[in-house]
Motif scaffolding. Sequence first.
Motif, PDB file in Angstrom:
ATOM      1  N   GLY A 179       0.829  -1.196   0.000  1.00 59.79           N
ATOM      2  CA  GLY A 179       0.000   0.000   0.000  1.00 59.79           C
ATOM      3  C   GLY A 179       0.860   1.240   0.000  1.00 59.79           C
ATOM      4  N   GLY A 180       0.315   2.334   0.502  1.00 63.05           N
ATOM      5  CA  GLY A 180       1.041   3.594   0.543  1.00 63.05           C
ATOM      6  C   GLY A 180       1.039   4.186   1.941  1.00 63.05           C
ATOM      7  N   HIS A 181       2.136   4.851   2.316  1.00 61.91           N
ATOM      8  CA  HIS A 181       2.241   5.454   3.648  1.00 61.91           C
ATOM      9  C   HIS A 181       3.319   6.522   3.631  1.00 61.91           C
ATOM     10  CE1 HIS A 181       5.979   3.217   4.385  1.00 61.91           C
ATOM     11  NE2 HIS A 181       5.361   2.142   3.910  1.00 61.91           N
ATOM     12  N   ALA A 182       3.377   7.290   4.713  1.00 62.16           N
ATOM     13  CA  ALA A 182       4.379   8.347   4.842  1.00 62.16           C
ATOM     14  C   ALA A 182       5.736   7.760   5.217  1.00 62.16           C
ATOM     15  CB  ALA A 182       3.940   9.356   5.904  1.00 62.16           C
ATOM     16  N   THR A 183       6.798   8.472   4.822  1.00 60.25           N
ATOM     17  CA  THR A 183       8.166   8.017   5.093  1.00 60.25           C
ATOM     18  C   THR A 183       8.629   8.490   6.480  1.00 60.25           C
ATOM     19  OG1 THR A 183       8.981  10.012   3.981  1.00 60.25           O
ATOM     20  CG2 THR A 183       8.859   7.973   2.678  1.00 60.25           C
ATOM     21  N   VAL A 184       7.933   8.036   7.500  1.00 60.96           N
ATOM     22  CA  VAL A 184       8.314   8.376   8.872  1.00 60.96           C
ATOM     23  C   VAL A 184       8.278   7.111   9.725  1.00 60.96           C
ATOM     24  CG1 VAL A 184       7.683  10.814   8.919  1.00 60.96           C
ATOM     25  CG2 VAL A 184       5.919   9.089   9.307  1.00 60.96           C
ATOM     26  N   GLY A 221       8.486  -2.568  -0.205  1.00 60.01           N
ATOM     27  CA  GLY A 221       7.677  -2.898  -1.375  1.00 60.01           C
ATOM     28  C   GLY A 221       6.487  -1.987  -1.524  1.00 60.01           C
ATOM     29  N   CYS A 222       6.176  -1.234  -0.460  1.00 61.89           N
ATOM     30  CA  CYS A 222       5.068  -0.282  -0.519  1.00 61.89           C
ATOM     31  C   CYS A 222       5.503   0.989  -1.255  1.00 61.89           C
ATOM     32  CB  CYS A 222       4.603   0.077   0.891  1.00 61.89           C
ATOM     33  SG  CYS A 222       3.861  -1.312   1.784  1.00 61.89           S
ATOM     34  N   THR A 223       4.531   1.838  -1.528  1.00 61.44           N
ATOM     35  CA  THR A 223       4.807   3.154  -2.081  1.00 61.44           C
ATOM     36  C   THR A 223       4.860   4.130  -0.925  1.00 61.44           C
ATOM     37  OG1 THR A 223       3.628   2.601  -4.125  1.00 61.44           O
ATOM     38  CG2 THR A 223       3.998   4.930  -3.668  1.00 61.44           C
ATOM     39  N   SER A 224       5.948   4.877  -0.819  1.00 57.03           N
ATOM     40  CA  SER A 224       6.108   5.777   0.318  1.00 57.03           C
ATOM     41  C   SER A 224       6.271   7.212  -0.166  1.00 57.03           C
ATOM     42  CB  SER A 224       7.316   5.361   1.171  1.00 57.03           C
ATOM     43  OG  SER A 224       8.476   5.208   0.370  1.00 57.03           O
ATOM     44  N   TRP A 225       5.633   8.137   0.579  1.00 55.45           N
ATOM     45  CA  TRP A 225       5.668   9.558   0.244  1.00 55.45           C
ATOM     46  C   TRP A 225       6.155  10.358   1.449  1.00 55.45           C
ATOM     47  CZ3 TRP A 225       0.506   7.282   0.188  1.00 55.45           C
ATOM     48  CH2 TRP A 225       0.165   6.697  -1.035  1.00 55.45           C
ATOM     49  N   SER A 226       6.606  11.593   1.200  1.00 57.70           N
ATOM     50  CA  SER A 226       6.959  12.478   2.304  1.00 57.70           C
ATOM     51  C   SER A 226       5.724  12.695   3.164  1.00 57.70           C
ATOM     52  CB  SER A 226       7.466  13.818   1.774  1.00 57.70           C
ATOM     53  OG  SER A 226       6.396  14.573   1.229  1.00 57.70           O
ATOM     54  N   PRO A 227       5.890  13.035   4.441  1.00 55.61           N
ATOM     55  CA  PRO A 227       4.721  13.230   5.309  1.00 55.61           C
ATOM     56  C   PRO A 227       3.702  14.227   4.753  1.00 55.61           C
ATOM     57  CG  PRO A 227       6.703  13.109   6.630  1.00 55.61           C
ATOM     58  CD  PRO A 227       7.159  13.122   5.200  1.00 55.61           C
ATOM     59  N   SER A 228       4.179  15.351   4.188  1.00 52.42           N
ATOM     60  CA  SER A 228       3.232  16.355   3.677  1.00 52.42           C
ATOM     61  C   SER A 228       2.499  15.847   2.442  1.00 52.42           C
ATOM     62  CB  SER A 228       3.969  17.661   3.354  1.00 52.42           C
ATOM     63  OG  SER A 228       4.988  17.441   2.397  1.00 52.42           O
ATOM     64  N   ASP A 229       3.215  15.169   1.540  1.00 45.28           N
ATOM     65  CA  ASP A 229       2.551  14.617   0.357  1.00 45.28           C
ATOM     66  C   ASP A 229       1.609  13.485   0.748  1.00 45.28           C
ATOM     67  OD1 ASP A 229       3.816  16.316  -1.489  1.00 45.28           O
ATOM     68  OD2 ASP A 229       5.552  14.993  -1.643  1.00 45.28           O
ATOM     69  N   ALA A 230       2.032  12.662   1.702  1.00 44.88           N
ATOM     70  CA  ALA A 230       1.198  11.538   2.130  1.00 44.88           C
ATOM     71  C   ALA A 230      -0.134  12.025   2.694  1.00 44.88           C
ATOM     72  CB  ALA A 230       1.934  10.700   3.173  1.00 44.88           C
ATOM     73  N   SER A 231      -0.103  13.094   3.491  1.00 44.09           N
ATOM     74  CA  SER A 231      -1.351  13.583   4.085  1.00 44.09           C
ATOM     75  C   SER A 231      -2.341  14.011   3.010  1.00 44.09           C
ATOM     76  CB  SER A 231      -1.063  14.736   5.048  1.00 44.09           C
ATOM     77  OG  SER A 231      -0.533  15.852   4.360  1.00 44.09           O
ATOM     78  N   GLN A 232      -1.850  14.627   1.945  1.00 42.28           N
ATOM     79  CA  GLN A 232      -2.732  15.079   0.874  1.00 42.28           C
ATOM     80  C   GLN A 232      -3.253  13.912   0.047  1.00 42.28           C
ATOM     81  OE1 GLN A 232      -1.285  18.587  -1.345  1.00 42.28           O
ATOM     82  NE2 GLN A 232       0.248  18.853   0.244  1.00 42.28           N
ATOM     83  N   ILE A 233      -2.369  12.959  -0.283  1.00 44.71           N
ATOM     84  CA  ILE A 233      -2.785  11.814  -1.098  1.00 44.71           C
ATOM     85  C   ILE A 233      -3.760  10.936  -0.337  1.00 44.71           C
ATOM     86  CG2 ILE A 233      -1.965   9.713  -2.231  1.00 44.71           C
ATOM     87  CD1 ILE A 233       0.679  11.258  -2.784  1.00 44.71           C
ATOM     88  N   ILE A 234      -3.472  10.701   0.942  1.00 41.09           N
ATOM     89  CA  ILE A 234      -4.353   9.847   1.742  1.00 41.09           C
ATOM     90  C   ILE A 234      -5.717  10.503   1.925  1.00 41.09           C
ATOM     91  CG2 ILE A 234      -4.678   8.834   4.040  1.00 41.09           C
ATOM     92  CD1 ILE A 234      -1.614   8.371   4.068  1.00 41.09           C
ATOM     93  N   ALA A 235      -5.739  11.827   2.117  1.00 40.19           N
ATOM     94  CA  ALA A 235      -7.021  12.534   2.230  1.00 40.19           C
ATOM     95  C   ALA A 235      -7.815  12.409   0.930  1.00 40.19           C
ATOM     96  CB  ALA A 235      -6.780  13.997   2.571  1.00 40.19           C
TER      97      ALA A 235
END
Length: 317
Positions: A179-184, A221-235
């Motif tokens: 899946g996808g998640h933030a890189t933290v 193996g997941c897709t990871s985004w920066s915390p700020s990008d992750a918050s927008q994509i997940i929303a």
Amino acid sequence: MAIILAVMPRSLFAQQASEIPVWLRSHVGEGEGQIAEVVLQRARSLYRQKLSDGSVRNQCYLAMDATRPNDLSNGRLGHRFYVICEASHSFRAVPAGHGSGLDLPGVGDFGNGRQCARNFGNATGSDLTAGGAYVTGETKTSFKGYYRASGARKAVLTRSFVQFDGEGETANARAREIGGHATVKLSGMCLLKDSSSPYANRDGYVPLGTLVDYSGGRSNGCTSWSPSDASQIIALVRNNPTTLYIYPDAADVRGVARAVLAGRPPSSSGLYWNASCLREIRAPKFWSDDQLGPMIARYKEEHPAPPPRPIPICREQ
């Protein structure tokens, strides 16, 4: 929009799906922040297909080009994950990590560097990226622990995870927990006495660690985004599924590998791969679950992981 697409004649639907709007075509290319045409065409085709059959209603869709570089050095990250909203003429390119893979001594090195991915695959436990078609699923948010913020203040780290559901060669995405998640994450964990915390265990302790942002790194193996990008994509996808097309799929990897082995540039056979990464990796490799899965399982059986160490009590309260 979804209703109109559902009753549209199939021939007309296919024709319109292949026509890239003028505003979007300006973002097509192989430069930084652009999207390769084959990646966009496949992402648009998947999105329109799922709109047509009612699987998604989201006004935006997602794509990723995992052949592009991730870590560009000197703190610069490659923009290779795309959020496209055609109704509002919106196009965003953001950084995203790829699967780290594994290095199994005595078996083989199936790992990837930070900059470019050479190994791809859908093998269980491989920590590899598998390209192909996905639809975003449910979002789960979990408590990871506390970390020191400014001064003596403690902050809570929770991380949301968007499940991906695949089809075809990516159909085991849910079993692989892809899946996808933030890189933290938190490192250097210890247990802090804090009975008042809603997250405290039965003995009144909570985990405390150091906050690490590994944007530009790799994932399992997941897709990871920066915390700020992750918050927008997940929303964007929470309770509103959409499609994600990750390039390359298995056929792309194998086709490019054959071209390289034959001494031909992939483009001569109508194939695409990011040029700078192809120079670095020389040739890509796809590892199927049938091929690599048993090797990983046998290695883990012969090299069992040591029992987990108990988390120590924090020295400073």
